[in-house]
Enzyme design. Structure first.
Site, PDB file in Angstrom:
ATOM      1  CB  THR A   1      -0.454   5.459   4.748  1.00  0.00           C
ATOM      2  OG1 THR A   1      -1.169   5.643   3.516  1.00  0.00           O
ATOM      3  CG2 THR A   1       0.536   4.313   4.595  1.00  0.00           C
TER       4      THR A   1
ATOM      5  N   GLY B   1      14.048 -17.735  14.154  1.00  0.00           N
ATOM      6  CA  GLY B   1      12.782 -17.148  13.758  1.00  0.00           C
ATOM      7  C   GLY B   1      11.659 -18.135  13.551  1.00  0.00           C
TER       8      GLY B   1
ATOM      9  CE  LYS C   1     -10.798   9.651  -2.623  1.00  0.00           C
ATOM     10  NZ  LYS C   1     -10.575   8.808  -1.430  1.00  0.00           N
TER      11      LYS C   1
ATOM     12  CG  ASP D   1     -12.672   2.932   2.484  1.00  0.00           C
ATOM     13  OD1 ASP D   1     -13.061   1.866   1.951  1.00  0.00           O
ATOM     14  OD2 ASP D   1     -11.854   3.698   1.949  1.00  0.00           O
TER      15      ASP D   1
ATOM     16  CG  HIS E   1      -9.841  -4.640  -0.136  1.00  0.00           C
ATOM     17  ND1 HIS E   1     -10.030  -3.354   0.317  1.00  0.00           N
ATOM     18  CD2 HIS E   1      -9.262  -4.526  -1.362  1.00  0.00           C
ATOM     19  CE1 HIS E   1      -9.576  -2.502  -0.575  1.00  0.00           C
ATOM     20  NE2 HIS E   1      -9.109  -3.191  -1.607  1.00  0.00           N
TER      21      HIS E   1
ATOM     22  NE  ARG F   1      -7.173   5.255  -5.736  1.00  0.00           N
ATOM     23  CZ  ARG F   1      -6.953   5.505  -4.451  1.00  0.00           C
ATOM     24  NH1 ARG F   1      -5.711   5.712  -4.032  1.00  0.00           N
ATOM     25  NH2 ARG F   1      -7.945   5.534  -3.588  1.00  0.00           N
TER      26      ARG F   1
END
Length: 424
Positions: free
Chosen positions: A305, A95, A266, A300, A200, A268
């Protein structure tokens, strides 16, 4: 008059980042050909000489400069500079990876490309074809930076549109600050500068001691795409921030488009980890603003996901939104996100998703609901300016050209015409 000698600009592409690198190189070649032609014409007029003679003199001067500052052979034509340096990447059975630079880069301004989110098979010199994880891509980048420094590069700039571990930028409890630690590793390897896209958190920028980080934005390209959707900016239009963390980004779009701004708040449950779009950790959503019978636009920085975004779009639809368009600078589409967005599209939850080619994708770009925006030209302009030690502020803060584009769009749509776009 622009001096355009590109011979000391070198590009190294790691496995995974080579496709984006080739797109940027294509724009660099075009830009330097244009600069050369412009320089030849200016010299020809200034000294009243034939353009062919002026071109030969430029070649002569460039070759003298190059031969005195590097080991580049004087027989190569600088007008057709290839930019990319050949590198042999080897993956061993255990690897481990090795990078061997096959051409002298001593004294050069080197730009190392990597797409750590490329999940498609890459090929090594041994003939091995394999899928690499983010950590595999990152380790390949580390050994390539080391090889570049050992080979005598004068300056090393990383071109990583998706900054690795960017979501681990603040510690809760006994967590590590992985985003900051990655930056420290880059510094220890001798990296001088990083070019990335929509990082981010600004906390990451503040973590560096020596590295200069150029944080690019795809806002112009996204608004340009919106402007090409017939009549959409003249529609009953509202910008909605998908959460509190994205308020500044969406406030910018609302201000540029001269549209109202709303917010999805939101709550969470952080004890849950979102592994796919069906397992969002959002416990409650509240809408602050009016979306009834309006076209909604949300922006965004990244889409993983997609569970949070889909849940937000469903809430907007339940509150009367007529049409929903979303943009993401880094379209990761992790896990089975594409399948969930297919289902959401069939359900009528959204109209279009706009993403960039900062992350290499093959499957999602074939979808009717997805629009891919090419930002390689923006990166090429930034690299060219940095190489020539010119200012990049107008490319980092593109509010002026966005305002011009929006005004042009509004005027032409009122006349039932589409504007002509030059791009960035």
């Amino acid at each position: 008059m622009k001096y355009f000698n590109p011979a000391n600009l070198a590009i190294i592409a790691c496995p995974g980042g080579d496709i984006f690198a080739e797109e940027v190189i294509s724009h660099l070649r075009s830009k330097y050909r244009h600069n050369r032609k412009q320089t030849v014409n200016e010299i020809s007029k200034l000294y009243n000489v034939d353009p062919d003679y002026a071109s030969l003199q430029i070649d002569l001067i460039n070759k003298i400069v190059v031969r005195s500052s590097s080991s580049l052979s004087g027989t190569s034509r600088l007008t057709d500079h290839k930019f990319r340096v050949p590198v042999k990447f080897t993956q061993f059975p255990n690897g481990e990876v090795k990078s061997e630079i096959e051409e002298s880069i001593r004294g050069k301004d080197v730009y190392v490309f990597q797409d750590v989110e490329n999940r498609y098979p890459v090929k090594f010199a041994s003939g091995t074809v394999t899928n690499l994880s983010i950590n595999d891509h990152l380790m390949t980048l580390f050994v390539t930076i080391d090889a570049t420094r050992q080979a005598g590069a004068e300056r090393i700039t990383l071109v990583i549109p998706n900054y690795p571990y960017a979501r681990q930028h603040k510690a809760k409890g006994r967590e590590g600050l992985s985003a900051s630690r990655i930056g420290k590793i880059f510094e220890s390897l001798g990296v001088d500068r990083i070019i990335t896209l929509d990082i981010h958190s600004r906390d990451i920028i503040n973590a560096f001691d020596k590295i200069r980080l150029e944080n690019l934005h795809a806002s112009f390209q996204i608004i340009q795409t919106l402007s090409k959707m017939d009549g959409i900016l003249n529609d009953d239009f509202v910008v909605v921030s998908p959460d509190t963390g994205a308020v500044d980004r969406n406030k910018f779009f609302a201000s540029a488009l001269k549209k109202p701004l709303a917010l999805l708040y939101k709550e969470r449950d952080y004890s849950k980890v979102s592994r796919d779009a069906s397992q969002s950790n959002i416990s409650q959503i509240r809408l602050l603003g009016d979306v009834q019978d309006k076209t909604v636009f949300m922006a965004d920085d990244m889409l993983g996901t997609g569970g949070t975004l889909i849940k937000g779009m469903r809430h907007l639809k339940e509150n009367g939104a007529r049409r929903i368009i979303c943009s993401v600078s880094l379209p990761l589409f992790s896990g089975n996100a594409i399948e969930h967005f297919d289902e959401a599209y069939r359900e009528g939850l959204f109209y279009r998703i706009i993403g960039t080619n900062a992350v290499y994708q093959e499957e999602v770009i074939k979808k009717d609901w997805y629009i891919s925006v090419n930002i390689s030209r923006l990166f090429a302009h930034v690299i060219s300016r940095l190489h020539q030690n010119q200012s990049v502020s107008s490319l980092l803060d593109n509010a002026v050209i966005i305002n011009r584009l929006v005004s042009q769009t509004m005027t032409s749509e009122s006349q039932n015409e589409l504007p002509f776009h030059n791009g960035v």
